[in-house]
Design an enzyme around this catalytic site. Sequence first.
Site, PDB file in Angstrom:
ATOM      1  N   GLY A  31      13.877   2.574  15.720  1.00 45.19           N
ATOM      2  CA  GLY A  31      14.851   3.810  16.261  1.00 45.19           C
ATOM      3  C   GLY A  31      14.223   4.486  17.371  1.00 45.19           C
ATOM      4  O   GLY A  31      13.222   4.235  17.891  1.00 45.19           O
ATOM      5  N   PHE A  32      14.915   5.396  18.155  1.00 39.92           N
ATOM      6  CA  PHE A  32      14.274   6.421  19.149  1.00 39.92           C
ATOM      7  C   PHE A  32      13.064   6.985  18.851  1.00 39.92           C
ATOM      8  O   PHE A  32      12.172   6.607  19.407  1.00 39.92           O
ATOM      9  CB  PHE A  32      15.261   7.219  19.547  1.00 39.92           C
ATOM     10  CG  PHE A  32      15.072   8.309  20.216  1.00 39.92           C
ATOM     11  CD1 PHE A  32      14.426   8.338  21.523  1.00 39.92           C
ATOM     12  CD2 PHE A  32      15.446   9.776  19.765  1.00 39.92           C
ATOM     13  CE1 PHE A  32      13.990   9.725  22.277  1.00 39.92           C
ATOM     14  CE2 PHE A  32      15.250  11.041  20.524  1.00 39.92           C
ATOM     15  CZ  PHE A  32      14.341  10.740  21.792  1.00 39.92           C
ATOM     16  N   ASP A  67      13.285  -1.410   9.083  1.00 38.61           N
ATOM     17  CA  ASP A  67      14.666  -0.994  10.039  1.00 38.61           C
ATOM     18  C   ASP A  67      15.583  -1.973   9.954  1.00 38.61           C
ATOM     19  O   ASP A  67      15.291  -3.126  10.303  1.00 38.61           O
ATOM     20  CB  ASP A  67      13.940  -0.749  11.674  1.00 38.61           C
ATOM     21  CG  ASP A  67      14.953   0.186  12.329  1.00 38.61           C
ATOM     22  OD1 ASP A  67      16.134  -0.179  12.412  1.00 38.61           O
ATOM     23  OD2 ASP A  67      14.533   1.178  12.907  1.00 38.61           O
ATOM     24  N   GLY A 116      18.777   1.605  15.044  1.00 39.99           N
ATOM     25  CA  GLY A 116      17.455   1.026  15.912  1.00 39.99           C
ATOM     26  C   GLY A 116      18.042  -0.100  16.701  1.00 39.99           C
ATOM     27  O   GLY A 116      18.839  -0.890  16.373  1.00 39.99           O
ATOM     28  N   LEU A 169      11.705   7.915   8.472  1.00 37.53           N
ATOM     29  CA  LEU A 169      12.584   8.443   9.570  1.00 37.53           C
ATOM     30  C   LEU A 169      14.041   7.690   9.564  1.00 37.53           C
ATOM     31  O   LEU A 169      15.097   8.155  10.111  1.00 37.53           O
ATOM     32  CB  LEU A 169      12.109   8.076  10.991  1.00 37.53           C
ATOM     33  CG  LEU A 169      10.630   8.657  11.241  1.00 37.53           C
ATOM     34  CD1 LEU A 169      10.348   8.085  12.770  1.00 37.53           C
ATOM     35  CD2 LEU A 169      10.714  10.104  11.421  1.00 37.53           C
ATOM     36  N   THR A 205      23.186   5.923   2.970  1.00 42.38           N
ATOM     37  CA  THR A 205      21.776   5.512   3.380  1.00 42.38           C
ATOM     38  C   THR A 205      20.760   6.725   3.141  1.00 42.38           C
ATOM     39  O   THR A 205      19.517   6.711   3.015  1.00 42.38           O
ATOM     40  CB  THR A 205      21.976   5.285   4.894  1.00 42.38           C
ATOM     41  OG1 THR A 205      22.695   3.954   4.982  1.00 42.38           O
ATOM     42  CG2 THR A 205      20.485   4.961   5.537  1.00 42.38           C
ATOM     43  N   ALA A 255      11.669  13.047   7.240  1.00 44.44           N
ATOM     44  CA  ALA A 255      12.170  13.570   8.577  1.00 44.44           C
ATOM     45  C   ALA A 255      13.443  14.417   7.869  1.00 44.44           C
ATOM     46  O   ALA A 255      14.304  13.691   7.269  1.00 44.44           O
ATOM     47  CB  ALA A 255      12.519  12.564   9.400  1.00 44.44           C
ATOM     48  N   TYR A 281      26.448  15.268   6.700  1.00 44.34           N
ATOM     49  CA  TYR A 281      25.045  14.795   6.981  1.00 44.34           C
ATOM     50  C   TYR A 281      24.019  15.881   6.742  1.00 44.34           C
ATOM     51  O   TYR A 281      22.974  15.469   6.367  1.00 44.34           O
ATOM     52  CB  TYR A 281      25.083  14.707   8.684  1.00 44.34           C
ATOM     53  CG  TYR A 281      23.505  14.532   9.261  1.00 44.34           C
ATOM     54  CD1 TYR A 281      22.742  13.339   8.940  1.00 44.34           C
ATOM     55  CD2 TYR A 281      23.303  15.303  10.151  1.00 44.34           C
ATOM     56  CE1 TYR A 281      21.718  13.037   9.515  1.00 44.34           C
ATOM     57  CE2 TYR A 281      21.816  14.972  10.807  1.00 44.34           C
ATOM     58  CZ  TYR A 281      21.057  13.827  10.522  1.00 44.34           C
ATOM     59  OH  TYR A 281      19.791  13.456  10.807  1.00 44.34           O
ATOM     60  N   LYS A 331      20.851  15.649   4.021  1.00 46.38           N
ATOM     61  CA  LYS A 331      19.373  16.010   4.424  1.00 46.38           C
ATOM     62  C   LYS A 331      18.984  16.928   3.471  1.00 46.38           C
ATOM     63  O   LYS A 331      17.510  17.188   3.312  1.00 46.38           O
ATOM     64  CB  LYS A 331      19.195  16.248   5.915  1.00 46.38           C
ATOM     65  CG  LYS A 331      19.451  15.068   6.829  1.00 46.38           C
ATOM     66  CD  LYS A 331      18.308  14.198   6.554  1.00 46.38           C
ATOM     67  CE  LYS A 331      18.009  13.136   7.509  1.00 46.38           C
ATOM     68  NZ  LYS A 331      16.855  12.352   6.954  1.00 46.38           N
TER      69      LYS A 331
END
Length: 324
Positions: free
Chosen positions: A12-13, A33, A38, A78, A97, A119, A150, A154
């Site tokens: 990913g980024f 990943d 990603g 992450l 996920t 993360a 979201y 988290k």
Amino acid sequence: MADSILVTGGAGFIGSHIVEQLLADGKTVFIVDDLSTGRLDNLAAVREHPDLHLIVDSITNWPMMNDTVEQVDQVIHLAAAVGVRKIIDEPVETITTNVRGTEIVLDCCHSYGTPLYAASTSEIYGKAGVALHEEHDRIMGSTSHRRWAYACTKVLDEFLALAYHHSKGLPVVIGRFFNTVGPRQAGTWGMVLPTFVTQALNGEPITVYGTGEQMRSFCHVNDSIRAVLGLMETDEAIGQVYNIGNEHEITMMELAEKVKEKAGSKSEIVLVSYEEAYGEGFEDMERRQPDTTKIRGLLGWETEYTMDDIIDDVIGYYRPVLAG
Ligand code: UDP
């Protein structure tokens, strides 16, 4: 000091920048990943590196995760479904996920006593606003607004990670990223800076949502990953939560104007209603600014990139990509 590290979401980024740094530091790096957000292109510079082991699979594949975690000294977790657009368009995948995936990662780390960076995100503060220190209250909207799913996933990840630490002794550090930006971030899932830069370079209208008066604080990915790696080398960080962000704020209209000017673009800047952008019942926060006293105190960490540096860097990244 860890010699081998698993980076979930390593293509990913943010992940790909961490992977590059770890390899440069002489570490052996495993990546898991599923390439949902990603991209292999993100790893172009290191794909052939002998110390890189790439596993294209989902973190929800428990046996595979167990085998992989067994081989490493540390995990940087992450992998997640991110981006406001993705959360709204694919709520089931996002929730699954982020919740099931993290549960599996934590369970595997617990099996081998493997230290873990988990993360999290500034999104968990919801509509709370400014000077957000780690103990600040969270203000969430109604469940009818999909965006908040979201944040809730988290939050649950954070609770579970802290529970593994407190009840089972798992060495875990939580970092909350605030609007991390930089080269390789895609605009596909709604992120504002790559979207504005792409629009400006293509001469398309720059789409400012809402009034454009809403503010964000953008942190360059190089600053963010220094924070993550610093936390993973610091014992006092274990069991703690840290904001990782830049305290400087900018309105989305100012951002659009700066991007336009720096790109030398003739694009017009247009206002788009939230309803048009995301459908009915969308909620945005006016401000979301971190207080980073805690991490600065621990690591002596400071952001090095200004807003101007960040925009220049992202334009510099996209110019050849779009031209090619
Ligand atoms: N935004 C915008 N135009 C776009 C995409 C996003 O004005 O094309 C706004 C969005 O409404 C929000 C801010 O930019 O106020 C940051 O959005 P992003 O999705 O990057 O991250 P967020 O901070 O909302 O998680």
